[in-house]
Design a protein around this motif. Structure first.
Motif, PDB file in Angstrom:
ATOM      1  N   ALA A   1       9.487   5.172  -0.951  1.00 45.85           N
ATOM      2  CA  ALA A   1      10.503   5.640  -1.885  1.00 45.85           C
ATOM      3  C   ALA A   1      10.631   4.770  -3.125  1.00 45.85           C
ATOM      4  CB  ALA A   1      11.859   5.725  -1.175  1.00 45.85           C
ATOM      5  N   PHE A   2      10.480   3.451  -2.974  1.00 47.01           N
ATOM      6  CA  PHE A   2      10.717   2.580  -4.122  1.00 47.01           C
ATOM      7  C   PHE A   2       9.536   2.598  -5.088  1.00 47.01           C
ATOM      8  CE2 PHE A   2      13.285   1.136  -0.574  1.00 47.01           C
ATOM      9  CZ  PHE A   2      14.545   1.247  -1.143  1.00 47.01           C
ATOM     10  N   GLY A   3       8.347   2.885  -4.595  1.00 46.92           N
ATOM     11  CA  GLY A   3       7.231   3.175  -5.496  1.00 46.92           C
ATOM     12  C   GLY A   3       7.475   4.461  -6.259  1.00 46.92           C
ATOM     13  N   MET A   4       8.102   5.438  -5.611  1.00 44.34           N
ATOM     14  CA  MET A   4       8.444   6.697  -6.284  1.00 44.34           C
ATOM     15  C   MET A   4       9.484   6.468  -7.376  1.00 44.34           C
ATOM     16  SD  MET A   4       8.545   9.121  -2.877  1.00 44.34           S
ATOM     17  CE  MET A   4       9.030  10.634  -3.746  1.00 44.34           C
ATOM     18  N   VAL A   5      10.459   5.597  -7.115  1.00 45.61           N
ATOM     19  CA  VAL A   5      11.446   5.271  -8.147  1.00 45.61           C
ATOM     20  C   VAL A   5      10.751   4.630  -9.343  1.00 45.61           C
ATOM     21  CG1 VAL A   5      13.451   3.832  -8.699  1.00 45.61           C
ATOM     22  CG2 VAL A   5      13.355   5.064  -6.521  1.00 45.61           C
TER      23      VAL A   5
ATOM     24  N   PHE B   1       0.834  -1.206   0.000  1.00 48.19           N
ATOM     25  CA  PHE B   1       0.000   0.000   0.000  1.00 48.19           C
ATOM     26  C   PHE B   1       0.871   1.259   0.000  1.00 48.19           C
ATOM     27  CE2 PHE B   1      -4.027  -2.070   1.711  1.00 48.19           C
ATOM     28  CZ  PHE B   1      -4.798  -1.695   0.619  1.00 48.19           C
ATOM     29  N   PHE B   2       1.893   1.297   0.860  1.00 47.30           N
ATOM     30  CA  PHE B   2       2.772   2.462   0.918  1.00 47.30           C
ATOM     31  C   PHE B   2       3.497   2.662  -0.415  1.00 47.30           C
ATOM     32  CE2 PHE B   2       3.314   2.095   5.802  1.00 47.30           C
ATOM     33  CZ  PHE B   2       2.253   2.957   6.005  1.00 47.30           C
ATOM     34  N   ALA B   3       4.013   1.579  -0.990  1.00 46.56           N
ATOM     35  CA  ALA B   3       4.713   1.685  -2.270  1.00 46.56           C
ATOM     36  C   ALA B   3       3.769   2.169  -3.375  1.00 46.56           C
ATOM     37  CB  ALA B   3       5.332   0.341  -2.641  1.00 46.56           C
ATOM     38  N   LEU B   4       2.525   1.675  -3.378  1.00 45.22           N
ATOM     39  CA  LEU B   4       1.545   2.123  -4.365  1.00 45.22           C
ATOM     40  C   LEU B   4       1.245   3.611  -4.210  1.00 45.22           C
ATOM     41  CD1 LEU B   4      -0.950  -0.876  -4.409  1.00 45.22           C
ATOM     42  CD2 LEU B   4       0.220   0.074  -6.415  1.00 45.22           C
ATOM     43  N   SER B   5       1.128   4.084  -2.979  1.00 46.13           N
ATOM     44  CA  SER B   5       0.918   5.519  -2.759  1.00 46.13           C
ATOM     45  C   SER B   5       2.083   6.317  -3.322  1.00 46.13           C
ATOM     46  CB  SER B   5       0.747   5.810  -1.265  1.00 46.13           C
ATOM     47  OG  SER B   5      -0.488   5.340  -0.788  1.00 46.13           O
ATOM     48  N   GLY B   6       3.311   5.841  -3.051  1.00 45.61           N
ATOM     49  CA  GLY B   6       4.470   6.537  -3.597  1.00 45.61           C
ATOM     50  C   GLY B   6       4.434   6.586  -5.104  1.00 45.61           C
ATOM     51  N   PHE B   7       4.072   5.476  -5.736  1.00 43.97           N
ATOM     52  CA  PHE B   7       4.018   5.413  -7.200  1.00 43.97           C
ATOM     53  C   PHE B   7       2.919   6.299  -7.771  1.00 43.97           C
ATOM     54  CE2 PHE B   7       2.119   3.484 -10.994  1.00 43.97           C
ATOM     55  CZ  PHE B   7       3.189   3.574 -11.871  1.00 43.97           C
ATOM     56  N   LEU B   8       1.705   6.116  -7.312  1.00 43.23           N
ATOM     57  CA  LEU B   8       0.559   6.793  -7.913  1.00 43.23           C
ATOM     58  C   LEU B   8       0.587   8.295  -7.665  1.00 43.23           C
ATOM     59  CD1 LEU B   8      -2.151   4.153  -6.967  1.00 43.23           C
ATOM     60  CD2 LEU B   8      -1.301   4.638  -9.265  1.00 43.23           C
TER      61      LEU B   8
ATOM     62  N   ILE C   1      15.048 -12.303   3.999  1.00 44.16           N
ATOM     63  CA  ILE C   1      15.246 -13.370   4.998  1.00 44.16           C
ATOM     64  C   ILE C   1      16.547 -13.171   5.762  1.00 44.16           C
ATOM     65  CG2 ILE C   1      15.525 -15.872   5.282  1.00 44.16           C
ATOM     66  CD1 ILE C   1      13.902 -16.226   2.714  1.00 44.16           C
ATOM     67  N   VAL C   2      17.547 -12.571   5.120  1.00 43.68           N
ATOM     68  CA  VAL C   2      18.879 -12.509   5.715  1.00 43.68           C
ATOM     69  C   VAL C   2      19.289 -11.110   6.162  1.00 43.68           C
ATOM     70  CG1 VAL C   2      19.652 -14.524   4.414  1.00 43.68           C
ATOM     71  CG2 VAL C   2      19.959 -12.252   3.425  1.00 43.68           C
ATOM     72  N   VAL C   3      18.567 -10.070   5.749  1.00 41.74           N
ATOM     73  CA  VAL C   3      18.960  -8.712   6.139  1.00 41.74           C
ATOM     74  C   VAL C   3      18.627  -8.485   7.608  1.00 41.74           C
ATOM     75  CG1 VAL C   3      18.641  -7.802   3.811  1.00 41.74           C
ATOM     76  CG2 VAL C   3      16.733  -7.730   5.432  1.00 41.74           C
ATOM     77  N   PRO C   4      19.260  -7.502   8.258  1.00 44.06           N
ATOM     78  CA  PRO C   4      18.917  -7.195   9.656  1.00 44.06           C
ATOM     79  C   PRO C   4      17.426  -6.902   9.815  1.00 44.06           C
ATOM     80  CG  PRO C   4      20.911  -6.050   9.012  1.00 44.06           C
ATOM     81  CD  PRO C   4      20.362  -6.677   7.758  1.00 44.06           C
ATOM     82  N   ASN C   5      16.893  -7.242  10.965  1.00 45.50           N
ATOM     83  CA  ASN C   5      15.450  -7.163  11.179  1.00 45.50           C
ATOM     84  C   ASN C   5      14.893  -5.771  10.938  1.00 45.50           C
ATOM     85  OD1 ASN C   5      12.939  -8.476  12.150  1.00 45.50           O
ATOM     86  ND2 ASN C   5      13.126  -6.963  13.790  1.00 45.50           N
ATOM     87  N   PHE C   6      15.665  -4.722  11.270  1.00 46.09           N
ATOM     88  CA  PHE C   6      15.105  -3.374  11.182  1.00 46.09           C
ATOM     89  C   PHE C   6      14.962  -2.876   9.739  1.00 46.09           C
ATOM     90  CE2 PHE C   6      19.595  -2.440  11.035  1.00 46.09           C
ATOM     91  CZ  PHE C   6      19.724  -1.231  10.355  1.00 46.09           C
ATOM     92  N   VAL C   7      15.530  -3.611   8.762  1.00 45.20           N
ATOM     93  CA  VAL C   7      15.355  -3.208   7.366  1.00 45.20           C
ATOM     94  C   VAL C   7      14.627  -4.273   6.547  1.00 45.20           C
ATOM     95  CG1 VAL C   7      17.280  -1.586   7.270  1.00 45.20           C
ATOM     96  CG2 VAL C   7      17.690  -4.016   6.823  1.00 45.20           C
ATOM     97  N   VAL C   8      13.986  -5.227   7.214  1.00 47.32           N
ATOM     98  CA  VAL C   8      13.221  -6.246   6.491  1.00 47.32           C
ATOM     99  C   VAL C   8      12.113  -5.591   5.669  1.00 47.32           C
ATOM    100  CG1 VAL C   8      11.581  -8.139   6.766  1.00 47.32           C
ATOM    101  CG2 VAL C   8      13.721  -8.174   8.028  1.00 47.32           C
ATOM    102  N   ALA C   9      11.366  -4.662   6.278  1.00 43.40           N
ATOM    103  CA  ALA C   9      10.291  -3.980   5.553  1.00 43.40           C
ATOM    104  C   ALA C   9      10.839  -3.196   4.370  1.00 43.40           C
ATOM    105  CB  ALA C   9       9.520  -3.053   6.492  1.00 43.40           C
ATOM    106  N   SER C  10      12.038  -2.651   4.505  1.00 41.64           N
ATOM    107  CA  SER C  10      12.657  -1.903   3.405  1.00 41.64           C
ATOM    108  C   SER C  10      12.956  -2.829   2.236  1.00 41.64           C
ATOM    109  CB  SER C  10      13.947  -1.232   3.884  1.00 41.64           C
ATOM    110  OG  SER C  10      13.700  -0.391   4.988  1.00 41.64           O
ATOM    111  N   ALA C  11      13.429  -4.052   2.539  1.00 38.79           N
ATOM    112  CA  ALA C  11      13.680  -5.019   1.467  1.00 38.79           C
ATOM    113  C   ALA C  11      12.382  -5.366   0.743  1.00 38.79           C
ATOM    114  CB  ALA C  11      14.330  -6.277   2.042  1.00 38.79           C
ATOM    115  N   PHE C  12      11.305  -5.554   1.504  1.00 34.42           N
ATOM    116  CA  PHE C  12      10.017  -5.822   0.872  1.00 34.42           C
ATOM    117  C   PHE C  12       9.552  -4.620   0.047  1.00 34.42           C
ATOM    118  CE2 PHE C  12       9.350  -9.374   3.917  1.00 34.42           C
ATOM    119  CZ  PHE C  12       8.994 -10.329   2.985  1.00 34.42           C
ATOM    120  N   ALA C  13       9.873  -3.405   0.495  1.00 34.11           N
ATOM    121  CA  ALA C  13       9.494  -2.217  -0.260  1.00 34.11           C
ATOM    122  C   ALA C  13      10.200  -2.177  -1.611  1.00 34.11           C
ATOM    123  CB  ALA C  13       9.810  -0.952   0.537  1.00 34.11           C
ATOM    124  N   VAL C  14      11.459  -2.618  -1.653  1.00 35.39           N
ATOM    125  CA  VAL C  14      12.166  -2.736  -2.933  1.00 35.39           C
ATOM    126  C   VAL C  14      11.421  -3.707  -3.845  1.00 35.39           C
ATOM    127  CG1 VAL C  14      14.303  -3.459  -4.051  1.00 35.39           C
ATOM    128  CG2 VAL C  14      14.410  -2.187  -1.904  1.00 35.39           C
TER     129      VAL C  14
END
Length: 427
Positions: A249-253, A57-64, A290-303
């Motif tokens: 941000a990645f929806g914006m990209v 949802f956040f990525a879609l907002s960034g894109f649209l 799966i392997v990135v630090p926990n605090f950036v897991v959501a960021s990986a999914f955002a990519v």
């Protein structure tokens, strides 16, 4: 079924992606509230990847929302009319939200009535009638997530709307700054300037995540849940735009890349290569989570979400929508996407309603399926009513934000339906 966007043309598959995001969020919350003891079994890893609807949802907002600004930064033309943009945002998110908050709080008694306390597990005891005037005021204005006394009250999931609301303000200001720089440098470096708001939003989010990570280093693991969701200032920070900005941000990209194709900055013949790259990046980011630090897991999914959006939005070499985009255009899927905002707002109160009346399935895999079907059916029914009664009339008042069309027809609303073809709403 849907409404024309307030800028540019409709892109196939966007409503369908909204449907995917909404259903993902519902399934995740049904599992957490009604079937917590049930394991996914062989579906564990697929569900791990699938249950990231809010990030989508956040990525879609960034894109649209950023797409018209990205196009203007690339071409130097048709910068969106900010006054109309602001009015459209209000019409998009507030009318149906206020109605649902008041219904849930004052009529149905299915609202969260107070923040979660330290050591307190979330339960139906926290749900009831919310009549406190100050709590109602902070909730109907979407500011409840900014204060410890009101965080996670009302609809609960509406904390994300406070994040969205701040994004609606910050993103166009960064785009306006980039446009001002573009004019000063007479159009040079326009691709970099088009990406600069996304870079700025990304940096805000990453700084916020690092700060959150450092704060949580000094908190005992058993206190993490309360520190993320309880009535305290740490939770206010943890739920803030500052800690989630990079998910837009990645929806914006993706918006910049799509705008580059639309404006001829990238030749259409290269679409196939870009789609392949997007697929590789998306799959790699999802697996890498799966392997990135926990605090950036959501960021990986955002990519991964940004790559998915781009993959769906860009046509194939034959200039036709891809197979995935065509699947997302199936009418039932589009319909869920059209009502997805109301569905998102209704689903947690419906979960508590189902629990209250005792329509909960057994703690088995079949019971989980039953719970999902029951909650989805009731939520779709409620969401359909509020969409047609409130959301659709409000959306019909939206105006074009691109200057060329706005100047030629200054008073024309963009809520006219387009028959079977429809159109996705911007944001």
């Amino acid at each position: 079924m849907a409404f024309t966007p307030s800028w540019g043309r409709r892109i196939n598959g966007m409503e369908g992606l909204r449907a995917v995001a909404a259903v993902s969020v519902v399934v995740g919350h049904v599992k957490a509230h009604l079937s917590l003891g049930v394991e996914w079994g062989p579906l564990t890893w697929p569900m791990y990847f699938a249950l990231n609807g809010l990030t989508l949802f956040f990525a879609l907002s960034g894109f649209l929302l950023f797409r018209p600004f990205a196009s203007a930064l690339l071409t130097g033309e048709r910068f969106p009319i900010l006054g109309r943009y602001a009015v459209n945002r209000v019409l998009r998110i507030f009318p149906v939200y206020i109605v649902i908050v008041l219904l849930v709080s004052l009529v149905l008694g299915l609202a969260y009535t107070a923040p979660q306390g330290a050591g307190q597990a979330e339960s139906g005891d926290m749900v009831g009638y919310m009549t406190d005037p100050l709590l109602l005021l902070t909730n109907v204005t979407m500011l409840q997530t900014l204060f410890p006394f009101s965080i996670k009250t009302g609809l609960g999931v509406a904390w994300s709307l406070t994040v969205e609301l701040i994004f609606y303000i910050v993103m166009p200001l960064l785009a306006l700054l980039a446009m001002s720089i573009r004019r000063r440098v007479q159009g040079r470096h326009s691709p970099i300037l088009a990406l600069s708001p996304a870079i700025g939003i990304f940096l805000i989010g990453m700084v916020g995540k690092v700060v959150k990570w450092r704060i949580f280093e000094d908190i005992a693991p058993e206190d993490w849940f309360n520190s993320n969701w309880g009535g305290n200032w740490i939770a206010v920070f943890a739920r803030s735009f500052f800690a989630h900005a990079d998910l837009f941000a990645f929806g914006m990209v993706a918006a910049v890349l799509v705008a580059a194709f639309e404006t001829g900055r990238i030749r259409h013949e290269l679409a196939y290569r870009f789609r392949v790259i997007a697929a590789v990046v998306g799959i790699g980011a999802a697996v890498g989570s799966i392997v990135v630090p926990n605090f950036v897991v959501a960021s990986a999914f955002a990519v991964a979400c940004g790559a998915l959006i781009f993959f769906v939005a860009i046509p194939t070499r034959s200039a036709r929508p891809g197979i995935l985009a065509r699947g997302l255009e199936l009418r039932p899927v589009v319909y869920i996407g059209v009502i997805s905002y109301s569905l998102y707002l209704w689903h947690v109160p419906v979960i508590w309603l189902v629990e209250r009346v005792g329509w909960v399935g057994p703690q088995t895999p079949l019971g989980l399926v039953i719970n999902i079907v029951v909650v989805l059916a009731i939520t779709i029914a409620f969401a359909s009513v509020t969409y047609y009664a409130v959301e659709k009339p409000a959306l019909s008042l939206k105006k074009r934000t691109d200057r060329r069309n706005a100047d030629s027809a200054p008073s024309r609303p963009v809520g006219a339906e387009e028959g079977a073809e429809g159109a996705n709403r911007v944001g």
